[in-house]
Design an enzyme around this catalytic site. Structure first.
Site, short mmCIF file in Angstrom:
data_model
loop_
_atom_site.label_atom_id
_atom_site.label_comp_id
_atom_site.label_asym_id
_atom_site.label_seq_id
_atom_site.Cartn_x
_atom_site.Cartn_y
_atom_site.Cartn_z
N ALA A 247 0.84 -1.20 0.00
CA ALA A 247 0.00 0.00 0.00
C ALA A 247 0.87 1.24 0.00
CB ALA A 247 -0.92 0.03 1.22
N ASP A 248 0.40 2.26 -0.72
CA ASP A 248 1.05 3.57 -0.65
C ASP A 248 0.39 4.45 0.39
OD1 ASP A 248 3.03 4.30 -3.19
OD2 ASP A 248 1.75 2.58 -3.52
N ARG A 249 -0.89 4.22 0.63
CA ARG A 249 -1.58 4.99 1.66
C ARG A 249 -2.86 4.25 2.06
NH1 ARG A 249 -1.94 11.32 2.23
NH2 ARG A 249 -0.30 11.16 0.66
N ALA A 257 -4.78 3.14 -1.26
CA ALA A 257 -4.17 3.51 -2.54
C ALA A 257 -2.97 2.60 -2.78
CB ALA A 257 -3.73 4.96 -2.53
#
Length: 382
Positions: A247-249, A257
């Site tokens: 995950a990036d966020r 995201a």
């Protein structure tokens, strides 16, 4: 010898240029924040944890060389401005933004202490960046071990091996080492419980084909590279036990995201009743945002789709818009790091956010207090 995306010693920073993998293993020296920003933007280094590490360590290198100042106010302003440049390089991943915010606040606090000098503030900022490197590696091992045990309990509690499908690159090349989602796979392999791994090529930039497949071969982990469009067939015909992605966020309600293509994998996994997990450190969690609609999604140049190694492969007549690099949908709730179907957990998140805004709870504590009850694939340390 383990793979290293980042090589650091006091005053020296090198990154493995991932644009040249798997053909060439070339380390590039970074001596300034501007060079790090360009490397991050060009995706010579990528992966949310690695971006934050390289950004902060590049600042440490500059400070070691005497940049910033003269005077405490000028030094703190230099730290703040340089970190702002790094945050803007790739905005979707929250790790860099969180590190910049914490490091800026810490530098300002240190400068206000009685007897503070440029040297003491400079050394404190450098030590903060260096500590991040060690902490990320420990967190990755924790995610891998906890995630592997949890996955086995959920998918194969009676013993035996499991087959895992993953997307993009979430391994040693995206972190300080070991990895997040790929760290779970590494741990399963070390436990002797991994039957096979399927990694998607991850178009348009082929991080799966160029990087994840490279790591799996390097570590001698049993694996097969598949096209993105083969994932559903692999789930049906190849006995996939679980899907694990990074995950990036991750925001307060669980929206995540991650690399474009993650959403469709989640939907197909749900359709086939296959557990879908997000493996991420708490530094990737952003409780300030309530839903994924608030996440700024990075857009990449269309040439990353139409060209391959500088050669155009798409018809010239095609009108290709700029591409979203990541996707931020409300992921179906299959369990994982954050569960959108858990109303009580969601209420705890929102209460923690309100306490933090009122000054009752610091950022780190607010994040940490919301994590231990989550599923096993999330590091419990902020």
């Amino acid at each position: 010898m383990r793979l290293e995306a980042i090589r650091y010693s006091p005053g020296s920073l090198q990154i493995l240029d991932q644009l040249q993998l798997p053909e060439h293993c070339h380390y590039e020296t970074l001596s300034s924040v501007q060079q790090a920003r360009e490397a991050i933007r060009a995706m010579k280094v990528r992966g949310a944890p690695a971006i934050a590490l390289v950004g902060c360590l590049s600042l440490a290198v500059e400070l070691q060389a005497g940049a910033g100042g003269p005077g405490l106010a000028a030094l703190v302003a230099f730290v703040r401005d340089q970190l702002s440049l790094l945050v803007a390089a790739r905005p979707t991943a929250v790790n860099m933004a969180r590190a910049a915010r914490d490091l800026t606040h810490m530098a300002a606090r240190e400068a206000e202490l009685e007897g503070a000098t440029e040297e003491t503030v400079r050394e404190r900022v450098i030590r903060f960046a260096e500590d991040m490197l060690e902490k990320d590696l420990k967190d990755n091992r924790s995610i891998g071990d906890l995630g592997a045990r949890h996955l086995l309990e959920q998918t194969n509690p009676r013993g035996g091996k499991v087959t895992v499908l993953t997307h993009c690159n979430t391994g040693a090349l995206a972190t300080a080492g070991y990895g997040t989602a790929l760290g779970v796979i590494r741990s399963l392999h070390e436990m002797g419980r991994l039957e096979h791994t399927f990694c998607t090529e991850t178009r348009p930039y082929n991080q799966g084909a160029r990087l994840t497949a490279f790591e799996l071969v390097y570590e001698k982990i049993p694996a097969t590279l598949i096209t993105d469009s083969m994932a559903a067939a692999a789930m049906v015909h190849q006995g996939v036990s679980a899907v694990v992605v990074g995950a990036d966020r991750v925001v307060a309600n669980g929206d995540t995201a991650n690399k474009i293509g993650t959403y469709q994998l989640a939907i197909v996994a749900k359709h086939h009743g296959i557990p879908f997990y997000v493996a991420a450190p708490s530094s990737s969690c952003d409780l300030r945002l309530e839903t994924g609609k608030e996440i700024v999604i990075e857009e990449r140049p269309s040439q990353e789709l139409t060209d391959l190694n500088g050669v155009r492969i798409a018809a010239q007549a095609n009108d290709v818009p700029r591409l979203p690099a990541l996707v931020a949908p409300p992921l179906p709730a299959f369990g994982g790091t954050w569960r959108r179907d858990n109303a009580s957990s969601r209420r705890r998140n929102l209460k923690a956010r309100r306490r933090r805004r009122s000054g009752a709870v610091g950022r780190g504590k607010a994040v940490e207090s919301s994590l231990p009850r989550r599923r096993a694939l999330c590091s419990s340390k902020s």
